[in-house]
Design an enzyme around this catalytic site. Structure first.
Site, PDB file in Angstrom:
ATOM      1  N   GLY A 183     -35.326  49.161 -18.408  1.00 34.78           N
ATOM      2  CA  GLY A 183     -35.027  47.787 -18.800  1.00 34.78           C
ATOM      3  C   GLY A 183     -33.976  47.167 -17.908  1.00 34.78           C
ATOM      4  O   GLY A 183     -33.651  47.712 -16.858  1.00 34.78           O
ATOM      5  N   ASN A 184     -33.475  46.020 -18.321  1.00 36.77           N
ATOM      6  CA  ASN A 184     -32.415  45.353 -17.554  1.00 36.77           C
ATOM      7  C   ASN A 184     -31.417  44.715 -18.504  1.00 36.77           C
ATOM      8  O   ASN A 184     -31.602  44.744 -19.714  1.00 36.77           O
ATOM      9  CB  ASN A 184     -33.025  44.331 -16.579  1.00 36.77           C
ATOM     10  CG  ASN A 184     -33.745  43.218 -17.297  1.00 36.77           C
ATOM     11  OD1 ASN A 184     -33.145  42.391 -17.966  1.00 36.77           O
ATOM     12  ND2 ASN A 184     -35.078  43.217 -17.195  1.00 36.77           N
ATOM     13  N   ARG A 185     -30.356  44.165 -17.942  1.00 34.77           N
ATOM     14  CA  ARG A 185     -29.224  43.688 -18.749  1.00 34.77           C
ATOM     15  C   ARG A 185     -29.305  42.221 -19.150  1.00 34.77           C
ATOM     16  O   ARG A 185     -28.318  41.653 -19.603  1.00 34.77           O
ATOM     17  CB  ARG A 185     -27.912  43.919 -17.990  1.00 34.77           C
ATOM     18  CG  ARG A 185     -27.614  45.380 -17.749  1.00 34.77           C
ATOM     19  CD  ARG A 185     -26.258  45.559 -17.083  1.00 34.77           C
ATOM     20  NE  ARG A 185     -26.087  46.923 -16.626  1.00 34.77           N
ATOM     21  CZ  ARG A 185     -25.748  47.943 -17.415  1.00 34.77           C
ATOM     22  NH1 ARG A 185     -25.531  47.728 -18.710  1.00 34.77           N
ATOM     23  NH2 ARG A 185     -25.620  49.143 -16.916  1.00 34.77           N
TER      24      ARG A 185
END
Ligand code: C5P
Length: 229
Positions: free
Chosen positions: A29-31
């Protein structure tokens, strides 16, 4: 107060960040927090638009007055955005889309082993923004927004040669506006403020100074409303 210059317009906003499953419990995933996309949805509602917000893994409170479609993966986001954007007046891709996903999703949890773990092979994800541009071109619908062709807006994080790289990306993806975030200056995911340059197809770039994400959202809607009128 805000102008009601998006009254009667159907607008799609994607927000958050996609997650790609490795196994039933893990993901890549990412932030992305979804703050910018939610600010876009809120301000579009305030300006009179009918808004569909496609939210990828966002934990913020629902913006009042928008229809929310929740998604997890890039494939889900693509389906939801393409469905909602048919006949829409504008689509804003504020979501951070995973460029890659695990080539295969393991059906059960990967076990710890004594030896070296297996590498995770990656596969390329579709570029949804580029696809929106291609679809519009293929439909021959590059008429004025008033005709319902839809204004397409992308976001991009560039660290150097912002204008040159941004203009190239704007053309490559076939969008009308590209919001280029100035990254690498202590600006972080999850903060309530943002600064950006909005690149305009066939027009001059618009600088939006550091400030609340609502201000950047309103600057985007000013440009969208101008292209629709
Ligand atoms: O190519 P880059 O990732 O810098 O482009 C960012 C823009 O493209 C964002 O608007 C993002 O939502 C969109 N995007 C997409 N599908 C991808 C990757 C990015 O729609 N696979």
């Amino acid at each position: 107060g805000r102008p009601l210059d998006l009254a009667g317009r159907r607008i799609v906003v994607s927000a958050g960040g996609t997650r790609e499953a490795i196994d039933p419990v893990r993901f890549i995933g990412n932030r992305s927090s979804g703050l910018q996309g939610y600010a876009l949805a809120r301000t579009a509602v305030a300006r009179g638009a009918e808004v569909t917000l496609v939210a990828a893994n966002v934990t913020l409170p629902d913006p009042a007055g928008a229809k929310i479609v929740r998604v997890e993966s890039t494939a889900d986001l693509r389906d939801a955005v393409l469905e909602a954007s048919a006949g829409a007046d504008a689509v804003v891709m504020a979501a951070a889309v995973a460029d890659f996903r695990p080539a295969t999703r393991q059906g059960s949890k990967i076990k710890k082993t004594d030896g070296e773990p297996e590498p995770i092979r990656l596969a390329k994800n579709p570029d949804i923004l580029a696809e929106l541009g291609e679809r519009r071109r293929a439909a021959g619908a590059a008429r004025a927004g008033a005709e319902g062709s839809g204004v397409i807006v992308g976001f991009a994080a560039e660290t150097d040669d912002v204008l040159a790289n941004g203009q190239a990306k704007l053309a490559r993806k076939g969008c009308d506006l590209l919001v280029v975030n100035q990254v690498g200056e202590g600006l972080a995911f999850g903060t309530p403020d943002n600064a950006a340059t909005v690149l305009v197809a066939g027009g001059e770039p618009v600088e939006v100074p550091f400030g609340p994400k609502e201000d950047l959202a309103d600057a985007v809607w000013d440009l969208v409303a101008a292209r629709l009128s």
